[in-house]
Every structure is written in C-alpha cells, then in structure tokens.
Design an enzyme around this catalytic site. Structure first.
Site, short mmCIF file in Angstrom:
data_model
loop_
_atom_site.label_atom_id
_atom_site.label_comp_id
_atom_site.label_asym_id
_atom_site.label_seq_id
_atom_site.Cartn_x
_atom_site.Cartn_y
_atom_site.Cartn_z
N ASN A 37 -21.69 10.86 16.47
CA ASN A 37 -21.07 9.43 15.86
C ASN A 37 -20.00 8.93 16.90
OD1 ASN A 37 -20.68 7.66 14.00
ND2 ASN A 37 -19.49 8.87 12.73
N ARG A 147 -16.28 16.80 -3.67
CA ARG A 147 -15.14 16.62 -2.87
C ARG A 147 -14.27 15.50 -3.19
NH1 ARG A 147 -14.76 14.43 3.59
NH2 ARG A 147 -14.53 12.48 2.72
N TYR A 159 -7.42 8.96 5.13
CA TYR A 159 -9.00 9.29 5.27
C TYR A 159 -9.76 9.52 3.97
CZ TYR A 159 -12.64 12.45 5.89
OH TYR A 159 -14.05 12.61 5.90
N ASP A 210 -10.87 17.42 1.94
CA ASP A 210 -10.82 17.31 3.20
C ASP A 210 -9.21 16.89 3.72
OD1 ASP A 210 -11.36 17.05 6.09
OD2 ASP A 210 -13.27 16.26 5.75
N HIS A 212 -8.66 16.79 7.07
CA HIS A 212 -8.98 15.98 8.10
C HIS A 212 -8.12 16.11 9.48
CE1 HIS A 212 -11.84 13.06 10.15
NE2 HIS A 212 -12.77 13.42 9.15
N GLU A 236 -10.42 21.77 3.68
CA GLU A 236 -10.87 21.69 4.88
C GLU A 236 -10.28 20.98 5.91
OE1 GLU A 236 -14.49 19.33 4.31
OE2 GLU A 236 -14.82 18.65 6.49
N GLU A 262 -16.60 21.53 11.54
CA GLU A 262 -17.57 20.21 11.79
C GLU A 262 -17.40 19.87 13.15
OE1 GLU A 262 -16.22 17.67 8.54
OE2 GLU A 262 -15.18 16.29 10.35
N ARG A 283 -18.14 25.55 9.17
CA ARG A 283 -18.87 24.12 8.79
C ARG A 283 -19.74 23.74 9.96
NH1 ARG A 283 -18.56 20.69 5.34
NH2 ARG A 283 -17.58 18.84 6.78
N HIS A 312 -21.59 20.76 7.71
CA HIS A 312 -21.31 19.57 7.56
C HIS A 312 -22.63 18.68 7.26
CE1 HIS A 312 -19.70 16.11 10.52
NE2 HIS A 312 -19.40 15.72 9.37
N ASP A 316 -23.38 10.57 9.24
CA ASP A 316 -23.63 10.34 10.56
C ASP A 316 -24.59 11.57 11.06
OD1 ASP A 316 -21.06 11.33 9.78
OD2 ASP A 316 -20.96 12.11 12.10
N GLU A 339 -22.73 20.33 2.61
CA GLU A 339 -22.23 18.90 2.23
C GLU A 339 -23.32 18.04 2.15
OE1 GLU A 339 -19.81 17.33 5.34
OE2 GLU A 339 -18.80 15.72 4.02
N TRP A 402 -6.94 11.82 13.89
CA TRP A 402 -7.70 11.22 12.92
C TRP A 402 -8.68 11.97 11.97
CZ3 TRP A 402 -12.90 10.54 11.53
CH2 TRP A 402 -13.12 9.58 10.49
C1 GCO Z 1 -16.89 15.37 6.21
C2 GCO Z 1 -16.28 14.82 7.77
C3 GCO Z 1 -16.95 13.28 8.18
C4 GCO Z 1 -16.24 13.07 9.53
C5 GCO Z 1 -17.39 12.30 10.14
C6 GCO Z 1 -17.17 11.83 11.65
O1 GCO Z 1 -16.25 16.29 6.25
O2 GCO Z 1 -17.83 14.66 5.83
O3 GCO Z 1 -14.94 14.92 8.09
O4 GCO Z 1 -16.55 12.38 7.20
O5 GCO Z 1 -15.34 12.38 9.61
O6 GCO Z 1 -18.63 12.91 10.17
O7 GCO Z 1 -18.26 11.57 12.32
MG MG Z 2 -14.74 17.03 7.23
#
Ligand code: GCO
Ligand code: MG
Length: 402
Positions: A37, A147, A159, A210, A212, A236, A262, A283, A312, A316, A339, A402
C-alpha cells in the site's frame, strides 16, 4: 512444468492492486498478490526488473528452491519490497501446484483443521454512539468478532474512522494527508468506548481494537489494564514493534491479549516476541511476509509457544491474498482469527473468487488452486491511481507514528 511467462498487472478498481501472473508450458497458470500500500510501483519494478528474468525456464513445481533462490540469491535480504515480491511468486506457484493436482490449496498444505475460518469485521464511527450502532450492524450480518474504532474528541482524523459506509480506506490522497494525534485524549476515550459496547452488546461477541502504533510502552500497559474489564479478544499494535523487547514492559502489566505483526515481513521480526511469549497473536500475512512458504515457518515457530495466527486482512490486501490466506487459515494448526475487511463490488468483479462468508466464518471454497482469478480485460479498465497513507503529528507538530 516450465515457467514460460510472468507478467505484472496493476489495476485500481477503487484502490490499487498489484498482481503477478505466472504461466507454464502445460497451460496451467497461477496468480499472487504483490500489493504494498502506497509503495506499489517499487514492487512492480522489483518484480519486472529483477525477479521475472530469473524465473523464466524454471520448474514451477520447485517452490522451495525458487523461494531460497530469490531470498538468498538477492544478497539483500528481507524488507517489505523484497518480501512482497517473493510472496507474489510463492503464492502463484502454490496456486499452480494445487491446480495441477486438481485440489484446493488447503488440501496440499495438509487438509482442513477446522470447518471454517473465524473472521472479524471493522465497525467504526465518528463517536461512541455511531460505533455502537455499527457493531450492531456487523452482528446483524452474522459476525462473531468485531473490531471497534471510534473518533476521539479533540483528535482530528483518529485512526480507523471511515469517511462513511462499509469501506474504510486510509490511503486516499496522492500526497500523505496530515492527521493530528493526542494520546491523553485517546487514553481517556478508549475505555469508555468498550464500556459502552459491552453494556449494549453483551459478553458473547468478541471485540478487538487497533491502537495502530500510537502509544509508548508504558502508555500501552496502562491502556491494556484499563481495558481488562471489557475482555478484549486482542489489543493490536499497541506500540511500535521494531524494538521487540519493548513488549516485555507491556506484558508485565496487563492480561489483555496482544496482537502484532501486520508490518513484519520475516520470522526474524517476531522471533523475540514469540519465543518470550510477549504476544498472543502474530498478524503477518501471505503478501507481506514472503508467501505461504515463509508464513508457514512463522506459524510453526509460533505454535511452539502457543502464539496463534491472526493475519492482516485490510482492503489493501487483494482478494488474491485473502484467498491464499484462507486456505492457510483452514489448515494451520495454531489458527486464531482472520481479519476480513470487505472489498468493493468493483474489486470483487476484477478478482472473481471462490471464498464465501457465512455466519461469521469464511470458507476458501474447493476450486483447485487458491480459488481466486483475475479478469485482465476488466482490470485494464482501471488504471493506477497514486495514493499514499496519511502521517500523524502530535498537537505541537512533532511527527508521530501513524
Ligand atoms: C488493520 C490495519 C490497516 C492498515 C493498512 C495499511 O489492522 O487492518 O492496521 O487498516 O492501516 O492495512 O495499509
Ligand atoms: Mg492494524
């Protein structure tokens, strides 16, 4: 069975996907996902310039040898671009082997270990009320694990909050969008979200969250503690994991289960996390962690330490990755959860697939191979559209995770 041709197909049916197609002299072909991505073109160049030329003429059945050749032969090991390119080749070759045998991929891996693959969907909303409603909608669709993310008062662009509807797509501008992050606001807000969800939706439904990568280890420990009464399935990416030892601190303080991985692309990224039992779910997934061949190695290590898989599966990761992942999930002994963020209708039309959702579970289907194809004529109608993931800054302007 000789590899005669390999091509890279880039398409954007609502979002960008990179797919590798490998053809053989016996007419059997296979496909693999190579989407990274926001960095798609780097993998395209890696495949076209450095991988495809060395594939032509090789025996498509020698999956392990080709994997080792691409990994060791590059000299430069690991990294998301390299490992996504290797994954695409590996996935396409497993697809070919299973098709040649006339069997669904999970049969080649060792057969089904369960009847279906438990998946979790994404419920999100601008505030706690909207998220609680969204959880209700996912329950109505049959999901058993959900989630939950919600907008945070005082935080612009928190996020995981979609811009409406079923599809949350973070990579949505040509240059990275700038979002603002405030840990104090978030830490006050997140426990209230889960308090409300348990009150409104009861004890039965599995809830996930998540973070993040936004917290420091001690902040993550605090959140984990605060969420304990609401019995999450997992928390997560509570803190960045390049420094695997950071999870020792989180682990000492909370019994909230932890999921990470991920953005990992190799078993070495999670060796300490697994061997010290610092996490509960790993993940990593097919496309970013070197394909079925390498994911099997990661899952094998994890199994020794009672760490389960939780791959994951955001949008994307193309339907090709999802299809391959579901075969893996149906087989892998230490499966945890998968997921599942639904793709748009346009994406599903470009990638016809055998997998299907029923009562909170996905099944990969019994089509020979991984069961996902690409409609190349339709794919050609959606040209590449550059999009990047956002960045986050603290309220004083400091660049954050991020
Ligand atoms: C999740 C992820 C995604 C990512 C994305 C980045 O747990 O699904 O954190 O939403 O942010 O895959 O490309
Ligand atoms: Mg994630």
């Amino acid at each position: 069975m000789k590899i005669t041709r390999a091509t890279v197909i880039v398409t954007c049916p609502g979002r960008n996907f990179v797919t590798l197609k490998i053809e053989t002299d016996e007419g059997v072909y296979g496909i693999g996902d190579a989407t990274l991505n926001g960095r798609e073109k780097a993998v395209v160049a890696y495949l076209e310039d450095h991988v495809i030329p060395v594939l032509i003429g090789r025996d498509a059945h020698r999956i392990e040898d080709i994997w080792q050749y691409l990994y060791k032969g590059a000299y430069w090991r690991r990294g998301p671009v390299t490992m996504s390119a290797i994954a695409a080749v590996d996935t396409a070759l497993w697809d070919i082997k299973a098709k040649a045998a006339g069997l669904p991929l999970y049969q080649i891996l060792g057969g089904a270990s369960r009847e279906g693959v438990l998946v979790y969907g994404h419920a999100n909303g601008a505030d706690i009320g909207e998220t609680a409603d969204a959880v209700g909608r996912y329950r109505d669709m049959g999901y058993r694990a959900i989630r939950a993310q919600s907008g945070v008062p005082g935080v612009k662009g928190a996020y995981g909050v979609g811009k409406g509807g079923l599809y949350y797509e973070p990579a949505d501008s040509a240059l990275p969008e700038e979002t603002v992050w405030s840990t104090p606001h978030y830490l006050r807000h997140a426990p209230k979200l889960f308090e409300r969800l348990r009150a409104e939706h009861g004890e039965e439904i599995e809830l996930l969250h998540d973070v993040h990568h936004r917290l420091t280890p001690i902040e993550a420990a605090r959140l984990g503690k605060d969420l304990e009464p609401f019995r999450l399935f997992w928390m997560e990416d509570c803190t960045p994991a390049e420094n695997q030892e950071a999870f020792r601190l989180v682990r000492r303080h909370t019994t909230t289960p932890l999921a990470v991985g991920e953005i990992f692309n190799s078993v070495h990224d999670c060796r300490t996390l697994i061997q010290e039992q610092l996490i509960d779910f790993i993940r990593t997934t097919v496309v970013h962690a070197g394909g079925i061949t390498h994911l099997r190695q990661i899952a094998g290590l994890a199994a020794l330490y009672q760490v389960r898989t939780g791959s994951h599966g955001a949008t994307d990761l193309s339907p090709v990755c999802m299809g391959a992942a579901l075969h893996f999930d149906l087989w892998v002994p230490n499966f945890g959860i998968q997921e599942y963020m639904r793709h748009t209708e346009e994406t599903d039309a470009v990638f016809p697939h055998a997998y299907r959702f029923e009562n909170g579970y996905l099944h990969p289907g019994d089509t020979p191979g991984h069961g996902v194809d690409i409609d190349e004529a339709l794919a050609a109608k959606y040209p590449y559209n550059p999009k990047q993931l956002p960045v986050a800054r603290l309220t004083d302007g400091t660049l954050w995770n991020w």
